[in-house]
Design a protein around this motif. Structure first.
Motif, PDB file in Angstrom:
ATOM      1  N   PRO A 137     -26.966  -3.749  39.110  1.00  0.00           N
ATOM      2  CA  PRO A 137     -25.423  -4.146  38.888  1.00  0.00           C
ATOM      3  C   PRO A 137     -25.239  -4.119  37.480  1.00  0.00           C
ATOM      4  CG  PRO A 137     -26.346  -5.751  40.338  1.00  0.00           C
ATOM      5  CD  PRO A 137     -27.474  -4.693  39.772  1.00  0.00           C
ATOM      6  N   GLU A 138     -24.032  -3.469  36.954  1.00  0.00           N
ATOM      7  CA  GLU A 138     -23.510  -3.579  35.585  1.00  0.00           C
ATOM      8  C   GLU A 138     -22.246  -4.072  35.426  1.00  0.00           C
ATOM      9  OE1 GLU A 138     -24.958  -0.374  32.277  1.00  0.00           O
ATOM     10  OE2 GLU A 138     -23.553   0.577  33.589  1.00  0.00           O
ATOM     11  N   HIS A 139     -21.858  -4.807  34.377  1.00  0.00           N
ATOM     12  CA  HIS A 139     -20.704  -5.312  33.887  1.00  0.00           C
ATOM     13  C   HIS A 139     -20.499  -4.915  32.394  1.00  0.00           C
ATOM     14  CE1 HIS A 139     -17.668  -8.744  34.946  1.00  0.00           C
ATOM     15  NE2 HIS A 139     -17.252  -7.988  34.490  1.00  0.00           N
ATOM     16  N   ILE A 140     -19.085  -4.179  32.272  1.00  0.00           N
ATOM     17  CA  ILE A 140     -18.940  -3.863  30.882  1.00  0.00           C
ATOM     18  C   ILE A 140     -17.510  -4.266  30.584  1.00  0.00           C
ATOM     19  CG2 ILE A 140     -20.690  -1.609  31.077  1.00  0.00           C
ATOM     20  CD1 ILE A 140     -18.014  -0.267  31.696  1.00  0.00           C
ATOM     21  N   LEU A 141     -17.092  -4.299  29.169  1.00  0.00           N
ATOM     22  CA  LEU A 141     -15.798  -4.482  28.804  1.00  0.00           C
ATOM     23  C   LEU A 141     -14.915  -2.948  28.646  1.00  0.00           C
ATOM     24  CD1 LEU A 141     -13.635  -6.224  27.405  1.00  0.00           C
ATOM     25  CD2 LEU A 141     -14.582  -5.767  25.146  1.00  0.00           C
ATOM     26  N   LEU A 142     -13.907  -2.776  29.479  1.00  0.00           N
ATOM     27  CA  LEU A 142     -13.365  -1.765  29.117  1.00  0.00           C
ATOM     28  C   LEU A 142     -12.175  -1.572  27.889  1.00  0.00           C
ATOM     29  CD1 LEU A 142     -12.277  -1.087  33.029  1.00  0.00           C
ATOM     30  CD2 LEU A 142     -14.192  -0.156  31.776  1.00  0.00           C
ATOM     31  N   ASN A 143     -11.576  -2.585  27.836  1.00  0.00           N
ATOM     32  CA  ASN A 143     -10.603  -2.715  26.848  1.00  0.00           C
ATOM     33  C   ASN A 143     -10.375  -4.018  26.380  1.00  0.00           C
ATOM     34  OD1 ASN A 143      -9.220  -0.334  28.565  1.00  0.00           O
ATOM     35  ND2 ASN A 143      -9.360   0.297  26.450  1.00  0.00           N
ATOM     36  N   LEU A 144      -9.735  -4.091  25.148  1.00  0.00           N
ATOM     37  CA  LEU A 144      -9.380  -5.471  24.511  1.00  0.00           C
ATOM     38  C   LEU A 144      -7.914  -5.164  23.705  1.00  0.00           C
ATOM     39  CD1 LEU A 144     -10.201  -8.603  24.093  1.00  0.00           C
ATOM     40  CD2 LEU A 144     -11.033  -8.016  21.821  1.00  0.00           C
ATOM     41  N   LYS A 145      -6.818  -5.583  24.575  1.00  0.00           N
ATOM     42  CA  LYS A 145      -5.689  -5.133  24.213  1.00  0.00           C
ATOM     43  C   LYS A 145      -4.854  -6.395  23.762  1.00  0.00           C
ATOM     44  CE  LYS A 145      -5.412  -1.179  27.361  1.00  0.00           C
ATOM     45  NZ  LYS A 145      -5.048  -0.238  26.269  1.00  0.00           N
TER      46      LYS A 145
END
Length: 507
Positions: free
Chosen positions: A73-81
């Motif tokens: 499993p992997e958890h990532i940050l997509l965007n910081l808007k």
């Protein structure tokens, strides 16, 4: 210094360093974009954070999925808007749609969106029946408010799951509404405040036990438990220092009440620590809730005579727990979500225990989990020639006959390979649970299974068991970025998102 080492070496300038960081950021986005394209299902996490002066607000969007390349499993940050006020449902859903389009994530891939219980989040991602009801009301009324009319196109509803840890803290916060408990907590806070404001008292406490007191925070998870636990840990040293400083300390009866209150909050703190993991904890939600329900019931009965206020509080917390988590525990609830039940069934460690439990509510949850699995797996496709024959018969034309009977499928020596049905896989899975090794995690169990035996259940199990139970990862973004959003640095929006992306995803 570089000249002393070697005059031929040159120190890279600001432009060079900026270009190198940009290359890392872009290559990281390409890498994770490819992984997201290969992912079968994705879970989205959202959280909003506002600076103290209300000068800036940010929306963190994360994605959790099973990485098929690394089999984990992997958890990532997509965007910081950056958000503009007001933080309406339309603004939030619009930014989420932009992020999904940027990363090429189709809405059919999304298992659920995990958010807190804020009204704007609830309105941004309504349940399916709420969306239908609102559209029906709009059609009947024929007119809308000016604000709604100017909001643009309607967004497609996406399934929302409340953050389990946030919801648990709402149950814990009931201790702040009980008058007798609140008086005790206020006295403890006053004592903690005295120590934290006095450098002399803090120094003496550190010399005595090497620890300092912890102040609770309404927005920090398990902070009340941590404050009480530390208070009891340094009880003797704290009493000695308080007497030296001439401060009033807690009475013996109050110390005893602190011990019992700490015991009441202990299971909540333990389950919070487990459920705030970034991945692979959705299957633990139902067992954790059942454990808390049992704990509160036992606590209420044990202290019914000696501490009626705490026993009454435990009963209120139990009722509130069941009310807030009906979407996980009550199969007849309007907002019931079978995701957690399916995760429990697919987690071999959890399923082995729950299947043996004869309680009707547990068995109903497992049945709903099985039904969700059957619905989520596409039906087995028929052979192409049989499908052509059925279509031809439906159109009234004769079925296609082979030109040479010798080469027809009836005489062919080529074996026909049939995939097992989902029900056959479910039966096989239950048989394997009897010989299951409890030292193996749920994901490891499914990775060790053959693709030919579980062609349907294995991919689905890996996707569901990878899901988190909270959006703690998205909330942790603002803790890890630290000074990146302090002062006026948040005005550099591209730099802030890039720095957070590289720091969180370790691209």
């Amino acid at each position: 210094m570089m000249e002393k080492i070697d005059k031929r070496l040159t120190v890279p300038k600001k432009t060079k360093m900026t270009n190198l960081i940009d290359d890392m950021y872009l290559s990281g986005k390409v890498k994770f974009k490819q992984r997201l394209a290969m992912a079968r299902k994705v879970t989205i996490g959202l959280d909003i954070w506002t600076k103290k002066g209300l000068t800036a607000s940010f929306l963190a969007i994360s994605a959790c999925y099973f990485n098929t390349d690394d089999n984990k499993p992997e958890h990532i940050l997509l965007n910081l808007k950056q958000l503009t006020h007001p933080h309406t449902a339309q603004v939030i859903s619009g930014l989420v749609d932009e992020s999904l389009q940027e990363w090429g994530i189709h809405k059919d891939k999304i298992l659920t969106i995990i958010t807190d219980n804020g009204s704007n989040m609830v309105a941004a991602f309504p349940y399916e029946h709420e969306e239908e009801a609102s559209s029906t009301e709009d059609d009947d009324c024929g007119e809308t408010d000016d604000e709604e009319a100017g909001s643009g196109e309607r967004y497609e509803p996406l399934g929302r799951t409340p953050c389990v840890v946030h919801t648990l803290q709402l149950v814990v916060n009931l201790i702040q509404k009980d008058n007798s408990i609140k008086r005790l907590l206020d006295k403890i806070r006053h004592l903690v405040r005295q120590f934290r404001k006095s450098s002399v008292a803090t120094e003496q406490l550190l010399q005595q036990c090497g620890l300092s007191l912890i102040k609770d925070c309404p927005t920090r998870w398990s902070s009340s438990y941590l404050m009480l636990s530390r208070l009891l840990e340094v009880k003797e040293s704290l009493t000695l220092v308080a007497n030296t400083m001439g401060w009033d300390c807690l009475l013996p009866s109050e110390w005893q009440k602190v011990v019992i209150l700490r015991d009441l909050l202990l299971p909540f703190a333990e389950h919070t620590k487990v459920l705030e993991s970034d991945t692979s904890c959705l299957s633990l939600v139902v067992p954790a809730l059942m454990d808390l329900k049992s704990h509160l019931s036992e606590f209420s009965q044990t202290h019914a005579r000696s501490y009626r206020d705490l026993a009454s509080l435990a009963q209120k917390m139990s009722d509130n727990l069941l009310e807030r988590f009906t979407h996980f525990l009550d199969v007849d609830a309007e907002r019931f979500s079978p995701l957690a039940a399916a995760a429990c069934f697919l987690d071999s460690n959890v399923a082995e225990v729950l299947i043996e439990n004869e309680e009707e509510s547990i068995q109903n949850l497992l049945k709903e989990g099985e039904q969700y699995i059957v619905r989520s797996v596409p039906q087995q496709e028929e052979l192409a020639d049989e499908e052509d024959n059925r279509n031809a018969e439906a159109e009234g034309t004769p079925a296609k006959q082979p030109r040479f009977k010798f080469f027809s499928s009836n005489h062919s020596s080529r074996p026909k390979i049939f995939k097992p049905t989902v029900k056959q896989e479910l039966k096989k899975y239950k048989e394997l649970l009897s010989d299951f090794n409890s030292e193996v995690s749920g994901i490891q169990f499914w990775l060790s299974q053959s693709d030919t035996i579980f062609p349907n259940m294995k991919p689905l199990a890996l996707d569901i068991l990878s899901m988190p139970a909270s959006q703690a990862f998205a909330e942790r973004v603002f803790s890890l970025t630290g000074d990146l959003s302090s002062g006026r640095r948040n005005r550099a929006r591209v730099t802030l998102e890039r720095s957070a992306f590289l720091k969180l995803n370790k691209a």
